[in-house]
Every structure is written in structure tokens, then in C-alpha cells.
Design a protein around this motif. Structure first.
Motif, mmCIF file in Angstrom:
data_model
loop_
_atom_site.group_PDB
_atom_site.id
_atom_site.type_symbol
_atom_site.label_atom_id
_atom_site.label_comp_id
_atom_site.label_asym_id
_atom_site.label_seq_id
_atom_site.Cartn_x
_atom_site.Cartn_y
_atom_site.Cartn_z
ATOM 1 N N ARG A 73 0.842 -1.201 0.000
ATOM 2 C CA ARG A 73 0.000 0.000 0.000
ATOM 3 C C ARG A 73 0.876 1.249 0.000
ATOM 4 N N ARG A 74 0.596 2.140 -0.933
ATOM 5 C CA ARG A 74 1.344 3.387 -1.070
ATOM 6 C C ARG A 74 0.967 4.354 0.043
ATOM 7 N N ILE A 75 1.962 5.045 0.586
ATOM 8 C CA ILE A 75 1.743 6.080 1.599
ATOM 9 C C ILE A 75 1.621 7.406 0.855
ATOM 10 N N ASP A 76 0.437 8.016 0.920
ATOM 11 C CA ASP A 76 0.169 9.225 0.137
ATOM 12 C C ASP A 76 0.924 10.452 0.631
ATOM 13 N N ASN A 77 1.055 10.615 1.934
ATOM 14 C CA ASN A 77 1.728 11.799 2.482
ATOM 15 C C ASN A 77 2.860 11.379 3.419
ATOM 16 N N PRO A 78 3.954 10.840 2.884
ATOM 17 C CA PRO A 78 5.026 10.347 3.753
ATOM 18 C C PRO A 78 5.664 11.446 4.600
ATOM 19 N N GLU A 79 5.654 12.670 4.094
ATOM 20 C CA GLU A 79 6.248 13.770 4.862
ATOM 21 C C GLU A 79 5.414 14.130 6.089
ATOM 22 N N ASP A 80 4.179 13.667 6.158
ATOM 23 C CA ASP A 80 3.299 13.901 7.311
ATOM 24 C C ASP A 80 3.093 12.635 8.151
ATOM 25 N N THR A 81 3.801 11.546 7.794
ATOM 26 C CA THR A 81 3.619 10.274 8.486
ATOM 27 C C THR A 81 4.687 10.113 9.556
ATOM 28 N N GLU A 82 4.221 9.946 10.799
ATOM 29 C CA GLU A 82 5.129 9.781 11.935
ATOM 30 C C GLU A 82 5.101 8.321 12.383
ATOM 31 N N VAL A 83 6.278 7.762 12.656
ATOM 32 C CA VAL A 83 6.389 6.362 13.066
ATOM 33 C C VAL A 83 7.315 6.266 14.281
ATOM 34 N N LEU A 84 7.226 5.134 14.986
ATOM 35 C CA LEU A 84 8.135 4.869 16.106
ATOM 36 C C LEU A 84 9.311 4.049 15.603
#
Length: 157
Positions: free
Chosen positions: A114-125
Motif C-alpha cells: 500500500r502506497r503512503i500518500d503523504n510520507p512527509e506527514d507520516t510519523e512512526v516509532l
């Protein structure tokens, strides 16, 4: 001994909150959404009256809930990072990959594709080295706990 009584909503009203729910509703170190994590090095460095109180509470807690089928927990020190700031190894650790599409653009995907549409707004641990090492106890032995004034030492010592 404490005997747990489930909190039940009263007719038409939500269940009342408890002091612990109220406290944990706000962000505190070591309290993500579903768990409370206490580094042993800090707990073991607490003043003895605190350790005695905590021991009593934990004994009652384990007596009340020890019959449950407890899983093994793996606690990993982590910090929040923006997806676009991770290297390939960190991306793999958190379950993402990055590729270059036909237009030469970076595309971030979950392992499922699945493609991440807004990676610059995606926060991960992402995992980090533990910032509270076991040596903390030794370094903290002469430091009073926060909230207690330091003992004043006279010039004769």
C-alpha cells in the motif's frame, strides 16, 4: 487485600473515571496509550518508602490479576520520527520501504504494498538506544527525587 470490582456504567451515564485514568489520560514519560512502562533502574533507585509502597501495590496487583494468561512483553525504547527522515534499515524495521517510481520520485510503501500518500506527514516509532541505562541508579544515588528539597549540609561537613 484488594478485590477488583469492574467499573460499570450507570444507566444512561458513562462509567466514572478513576484518579489513575485521569492521570494517565495526560502524556507522561513511559505511558503510551495502552501501557505503563517503568525502567527498573529508576524504580530501584526510588527512596525506600516509595519502594515499599510500590512493592505492596504490585503484590496486590499480581495477586488480583496473576491468574490471567499474561503474554511476554518486549519493551523497545523508541522515539517518533517522520517517515521521510528514516534510512533503509529503519524503514525496514518499522515495516516500510521506499522505491523510485518511473518519474524518478520517491514512493513510500507499507510491506503490504500500500502506497503512503503523504510520507512527509507520516510519523512512526523507531527504536533507539535506551537513554536510561542501568548506570543511572549509581549516578543518581545522591540526587533527591524531584519534588523533595535537597538536604542542606552545614559548612562542617
Amino acid at each position: 487485600m484488594y478485590t477488583p470490582e469492574p467499573s460499570r456504567p450507570r444507566m444512561g451515564r458513562p462509567a466514572p473515571s478513576t484518579p489513575l485514568q485521569d492521570y494517565l489520560r495526560n502524556p507522561h514519560p513511559g505511558t503510551p496509550a495502552d501501557y505503563v512502562v517503568l525502567p527498573k533502574s529508576l524504580v530501584e533507585a526510588m527512596p525506600l518508602p516509595w519502594q515499599n509502597a510500590m512493592t505492596q501495590i504490585l503484590q496486590e496487583f499480581h495477586q488480583a490479576y496473576g491468574h490471567l494468561d499474561w503474554p511476554e512483553y518486549r519493551v523497545v525504547p523508541s522515539r517518533k520520527e517522520m517517515l521521510v527522515n528514516l534510512d533503509e534499515e529503519q524503514l525496514a524495521e518499522v515495516g516500510y520501504l521506499v522505491e523510485i517510481d518511473v518519474d524518478g520520485e520517491l514512493v513510500y510503501r507499507e510491506r503490504s504494498g500500500r502506497r503512503i500518500d503523504n510520507p512527509e506527514d507520516t510519523e512512526v516509532l523507531v527504536s533507539v538506544l535506551d537513554p536510561i541505562p542501568d548506570e543511572y541508579r549509581n549516578a543518581n544515588e545522591d540526587t533527591p527525587p524531584r519534588g523533595f528539597p535537597a538536604q542542606q549540609v552545614g559548612p562542617w561537613s
